[in-house]
Design a protein around this motif. Sequence first.
Motif, PDB file in Angstrom:
ATOM      1  N   VAL A  85       0.823  -1.206   0.000  1.00 34.66           N
ATOM      2  CA  VAL A  85       0.000   0.000   0.000  1.00 34.66           C
ATOM      3  C   VAL A  85       0.863   1.264   0.000  1.00 34.66           C
ATOM      4  N   LEU A  86       2.120   1.117   0.352  1.00 33.49           N
ATOM      5  CA  LEU A  86       3.012   2.277   0.483  1.00 33.49           C
ATOM      6  C   LEU A  86       3.045   3.153  -0.769  1.00 33.49           C
ATOM      7  N   PRO A  87       3.178   2.595  -1.980  1.00 36.80           N
ATOM      8  CA  PRO A  87       3.170   3.467  -3.175  1.00 36.80           C
ATOM      9  C   PRO A  87       1.871   4.252  -3.326  1.00 36.80           C
ATOM     10  N   THR A  88       0.754   3.648  -2.932  1.00 35.59           N
ATOM     11  CA  THR A  88      -0.532   4.347  -3.004  1.00 35.59           C
ATOM     12  C   THR A  88      -0.562   5.529  -2.058  1.00 35.59           C
ATOM     13  N   ILE A  89      -0.087   5.329  -0.824  1.00 37.90           N
ATOM     14  CA  ILE A  89      -0.069   6.415   0.154  1.00 37.90           C
ATOM     15  C   ILE A  89       0.822   7.559  -0.333  1.00 37.90           C
ATOM     16  N   LYS A  90       1.963   7.210  -0.894  1.00 36.01           N
ATOM     17  CA  LYS A  90       2.878   8.247  -1.406  1.00 36.01           C
ATOM     18  C   LYS A  90       2.244   8.995  -2.586  1.00 36.01           C
ATOM     19  N   ARG A  91       1.562   8.272  -3.437  1.00 31.21           N
ATOM     20  CA  ARG A  91       0.910   8.914  -4.580  1.00 31.21           C
ATOM     21  C   ARG A  91      -0.206   9.846  -4.116  1.00 31.21           C
ATOM     22  N   LEU A  92      -0.953   9.438  -3.103  1.00 34.34           N
ATOM     23  CA  LEU A  92      -2.009  10.294  -2.554  1.00 34.34           C
ATOM     24  C   LEU A  92      -1.417  11.580  -1.991  1.00 34.34           C
TER      25      LEU A  92
ATOM     26  N   ASN B 183     -11.107  10.371   7.262  1.00 31.12           N
ATOM     27  CA  ASN B 183     -12.117  11.139   8.007  1.00 31.12           C
ATOM     28  C   ASN B 183     -13.069  10.197   8.745  1.00 31.12           C
ATOM     29  N   GLY B 184     -12.490   9.147   9.313  1.00 35.50           N
ATOM     30  CA  GLY B 184     -13.270   8.207  10.110  1.00 35.50           C
ATOM     31  C   GLY B 184     -13.900   7.067   9.337  1.00 35.50           C
ATOM     32  N   ARG B 185     -13.776   7.071   8.011  1.00 38.35           N
ATOM     33  CA  ARG B 185     -14.367   6.008   7.177  1.00 38.35           C
ATOM     34  C   ARG B 185     -13.334   4.901   6.972  1.00 38.35           C
ATOM     35  N   LEU B 186     -13.686   3.705   7.383  1.00 40.00           N
ATOM     36  CA  LEU B 186     -12.734   2.589   7.388  1.00 40.00           C
ATOM     37  C   LEU B 186     -12.553   1.975   6.007  1.00 40.00           C
ATOM     38  N   ILE B 187     -11.280   1.787   5.641  1.00 41.00           N
ATOM     39  CA  ILE B 187     -10.905   0.969   4.488  1.00 41.00           C
ATOM     40  C   ILE B 187      -9.993  -0.125   5.032  1.00 41.00           C
ATOM     41  N   SER B 188     -10.456  -1.352   5.002  1.00 38.48           N
ATOM     42  CA  SER B 188      -9.674  -2.458   5.551  1.00 38.48           C
ATOM     43  C   SER B 188      -9.077  -3.292   4.427  1.00 38.48           C
ATOM     44  N   GLY B 189      -7.802  -3.609   4.554  1.00 35.41           N
ATOM     45  CA  GLY B 189      -7.136  -4.425   3.545  1.00 35.41           C
ATOM     46  C   GLY B 189      -6.530  -3.583   2.439  1.00 35.41           C
ATOM     47  N   THR B 190      -6.044  -4.258   1.415  1.00 39.63           N
ATOM     48  CA  THR B 190      -5.418  -3.564   0.291  1.00 39.63           C
ATOM     49  C   THR B 190      -6.476  -3.179  -0.744  1.00 39.63           C
TER      50      THR B 190
ATOM     51  N   PRO C 203      -7.036  -0.472  -4.428  1.00 41.37           N
ATOM     52  CA  PRO C 203      -6.327   0.333  -5.430  1.00 41.37           C
ATOM     53  C   PRO C 203      -6.386   1.822  -5.101  1.00 41.37           C
ATOM     54  N   TYR C 204      -5.490   2.547  -5.704  1.00 43.04           N
ATOM     55  CA  TYR C 204      -5.405   3.995  -5.552  1.00 43.04           C
ATOM     56  C   TYR C 204      -6.759   4.664  -5.770  1.00 43.04           C
ATOM     57  N   GLU C 205      -7.492   4.185  -6.778  1.00 46.77           N
ATOM     58  CA  GLU C 205      -8.765   4.816  -7.145  1.00 46.77           C
ATOM     59  C   GLU C 205      -9.796   4.738  -6.017  1.00 46.77           C
ATOM     60  N   THR C 206      -9.748   3.681  -5.207  1.00 47.97           N
ATOM     61  CA  THR C 206     -10.681   3.566  -4.084  1.00 47.97           C
ATOM     62  C   THR C 206     -10.445   4.685  -3.082  1.00 47.97           C
ATOM     63  N   PHE C 207      -9.178   4.946  -2.774  1.00 48.26           N
ATOM     64  CA  PHE C 207      -8.830   6.028  -1.861  1.00 48.26           C
ATOM     65  C   PHE C 207      -9.237   7.379  -2.448  1.00 48.26           C
ATOM     66  N   VAL C 208      -8.956   7.570  -3.732  1.00 50.05           N
ATOM     67  CA  VAL C 208      -9.272   8.840  -4.397  1.00 50.05           C
ATOM     68  C   VAL C 208     -10.771   9.125  -4.325  1.00 50.05           C
ATOM     69  N   ALA C 209     -11.584   8.113  -4.578  1.00 52.91           N
ATOM     70  CA  ALA C 209     -13.037   8.311  -4.569  1.00 52.91           C
ATOM     71  C   ALA C 209     -13.511   8.811  -3.206  1.00 52.91           C
ATOM     72  N   ILE C 210     -12.983   8.216  -2.140  1.00 50.54           N
ATOM     73  CA  ILE C 210     -13.413   8.621  -0.797  1.00 50.54           C
ATOM     74  C   ILE C 210     -12.846   9.995  -0.440  1.00 50.54           C
ATOM     75  N   ILE C 211     -11.584  10.229  -0.761  1.00 52.35           N
ATOM     76  CA  ILE C 211     -10.983  11.536  -0.462  1.00 52.35           C
ATOM     77  C   ILE C 211     -11.718  12.648  -1.205  1.00 52.35           C
ATOM     78  N   ASP C 212     -12.036  12.418  -2.466  1.00 50.56           N
ATOM     79  CA  ASP C 212     -12.759  13.435  -3.227  1.00 50.56           C
ATOM     80  C   ASP C 212     -14.143  13.698  -2.629  1.00 50.56           C
TER      81      ASP C 212
END
Length: 202
Positions: free
Chosen positions: A61-68, A175-182, A184-193
């Motif tokens: 997950v590290l590359p995803t966090i860095k990309r975010l 922001n308190g919304r749980l993402i468990s496990g690995t 893709p980048y796009e999943t994080f982006v959707a929630i952050i947006d």
Amino acid sequence: VTAYRSLVAELRKGGPSVRMLLDAPRSTVVVTADDPTLGAADAPVTLIEFSDFQCPYCASVLPTIKRLRQTYGDRLRIVWKDFPLTSIHPEAFKAAEAGQCAREQGKFWEYHDLLFANQTALEPASLKKYAAAVGLEPVSFSVCLDTAKYTERVPSQIKTGNSVGVSATPSAFINGRLISGTHPYETFVAIIDEELERARTK
């Protein structure tokens, strides 16, 4: 799956726009002043990561966090919480302690990256070698590690994770919304947006 997605896309195009009024489930995860963080303290979005230095899925997950971090800059604050899975990762607890020893010298993130790059060698001698590699003061670091200075802090963070439903790594709260496990980048982006939009419309 392809047919389902096509149908959903057609329905979205053909029907009126729908606004979701129900908020996503959220948990309150306390961030303390000495938690390792990246980004502005007043960022509209906070991603809290519960992780384990010996966990290969966490490393993935590290590359995803860095990309975010690159994508969102100071609109996103990233917070680290230790959650070593000691039953399957016997060196993870000491590595977590070592990370805290690096934090007190102001080089947690550099040390964090080196531990993830060397997951198969996390015994104390290697932990000290990595400390020297990132420029930590070696005597202070060794004393911190050898005296188990943070041996109570790590279980405290595990307890914090357990209290909000963390049972595996990696687990992240946006922001308190749980993402468990690995994921893709796009999943994080959707929630952050969604969270950035939510912050704009408050």
